[in-house]
Motif scaffolding. Structure first.
Motif, PDB file in Angstrom:
ATOM      1  N   ARG A 214      35.981   8.725 -39.757  1.00  0.00           N
ATOM      2  CA  ARG A 214      35.480   7.794 -40.768  1.00  0.00           C
ATOM      3  C   ARG A 214      35.143   6.444 -40.130  1.00  0.00           C
ATOM      4  N   GLN A 215      35.977   6.004 -39.222  1.00  0.00           N
ATOM      5  CA  GLN A 215      35.715   4.744 -38.532  1.00  0.00           C
ATOM      6  C   GLN A 215      34.421   4.825 -37.722  1.00  0.00           C
ATOM      7  N   ALA A 216      34.188   5.993 -37.095  1.00  0.00           N
ATOM      8  CA  ALA A 216      32.953   6.179 -36.332  1.00  0.00           C
ATOM      9  C   ALA A 216      31.737   6.133 -37.249  1.00  0.00           C
ATOM     10  N   TYR A 217      31.860   6.739 -38.440  1.00  0.00           N
ATOM     11  CA  TYR A 217      30.757   6.699 -39.404  1.00  0.00           C
ATOM     12  C   TYR A 217      30.471   5.256 -39.822  1.00  0.00           C
ATOM     13  N   GLU A 218      31.513   4.523 -40.146  1.00  0.00           N
ATOM     14  CA  GLU A 218      31.330   3.159 -40.623  1.00  0.00           C
ATOM     15  C   GLU A 218      30.783   2.240 -39.538  1.00  0.00           C
ATOM     16  N   ALA A 219      31.002   2.623 -38.279  1.00  0.00           N
ATOM     17  CA  ALA A 219      30.463   1.842 -37.162  1.00  0.00           C
ATOM     18  C   ALA A 219      29.069   2.297 -36.760  1.00  0.00           C
TER      19      ALA A 219
END
Length: 298
Positions: A214-219
């Motif tokens: 999820r963090q990768a998506y948001e970044a």
């Protein structure tokens, strides 16, 4: 049904809704997959018989109604074989109507058991293993930190089938994102063809709070598939699955993560399932808005 006050959340497969949940470990021994946050709140540990026996003792009062037991938490097969055999013997002794014992298992745990150990566990009553293959593609498995190669992941599933246990296999549509979608579907189909599971489920990627994916998506580092693209990936996966004629693999995509429920048997219902995927793809293509978190905020 469970009789435990130990730390951490309790998870079980949907088909174990009526089972006695016996927590023989706490958490997950791997606990590094980037798409999962199930056991991030607890430290992994094996449980002693002093912790396990009281759970079974409390369940005994319902012994006449307990037909199934699910060994939790995330990968009970990590326990030493001797401990598992002791637990299985206890369950047979105390639950007279017991018909099935099952558990989650990680690929490295399955590979750590010898064929003889797995056969002994099956003969002692461990009849069903739930295995999150997730993907059969090396790049996807490495990206999500599954901890094994595709070859190892396939060998793990084959070892369970060879031991005579039933294997319920799970994969995640969308796990490769847009970058690896095609190879994720193709190599996962090849893995399923090689393993030949008794049951096979497709879940849809959910971006859980606290997960690295999820963090990768948001970044902006991971491009998720739209609902219509998920349907297309499932269609591609099913197209390339070729299980032996006369066999019977129960197929489901009825998890809460899925956009539409599908059910059938492979290879018998392959054409029907493909038609349902095409229909779902067309219906989802009309969406003007969609939720990249797949409606999950926990």
């Amino acid at each position: 049904m469970y009789f435990d006050t130990a730390e951490g959340p309790v998870f079980r497969p949907p088909s174990e809704a009526d089972s006695f949940i016996l927590r023989v470990t706490i958490g997950c021994s791997h606990n590094r997959c980037t798409y999962c946050n199930m056991y991030r709140s607890v430290s992994f540990r094996l449980r002693t018989m002093e912790e396990i026996v009281p759970q079974v003792e409390r369940a005994k009062r319902y012994g006449e109604s307990i037909r199934r037991v699910f060994l939790a938490d995330g990968n009970a097969l990590v326990l030493p074989t001797e401990r598992l055999l002791e637990i299985l013997a206890l369950l047979r002794q105390e639950l007279p109507k017991l018909r099935r014992v099952s558990c989650y298992a990680g690929p490295r745990d399955m590979l750590s058991k010898t064929p003889e150990e797995l056969l002994a566990l099956r003969e002692a009553g461990l009849q069903l293993v739930y295995y999150g293959l997730e993907s059969g593609d090396d790049e996807v498995l490495q990206y999500v930190r599954k901890g094994v190669t595709a070859q190892q992941a396939v060998a793990a599933g084959q070892r369970i089938v060879a031991a005579g246990m039933k294997l319920s296999l799970m994969v995640i549509a969308g796990l490769g994102g847009r970058l690896w979608s095609e190879q994720h579907a193709r190599h996962t189909a090849l893995a399923i063809n090689a393993i030949r599971p008794h049951m096979f489920s497709v879940l849809t990627l959910m971006l859980y709070r606290g997960s690295e994916l999820r963090q990768a998506y948001e970044a902006g580092q991971f491009a998720v598939l739209s609902p219509a693209e998920i349907a297309g990936e499932m269609q591609a996966l099913l197209t390339m699955i070729n299980l032996p004629e006369g066999g019977h693999c129960l197929f489901r995509s009825n998890h809460i993560s899925n956009y539409a429920p599908l059910a059938g048997s492979l290879p018998q219902d392959k054409d029907k399932l493909l038609a349902a995927c095409r229909q779902m793809k067309g219906q989802l293509a009309g969406l003007t808005e969609w939720d990249p978190y797949n409606t999950v905020e926990e």
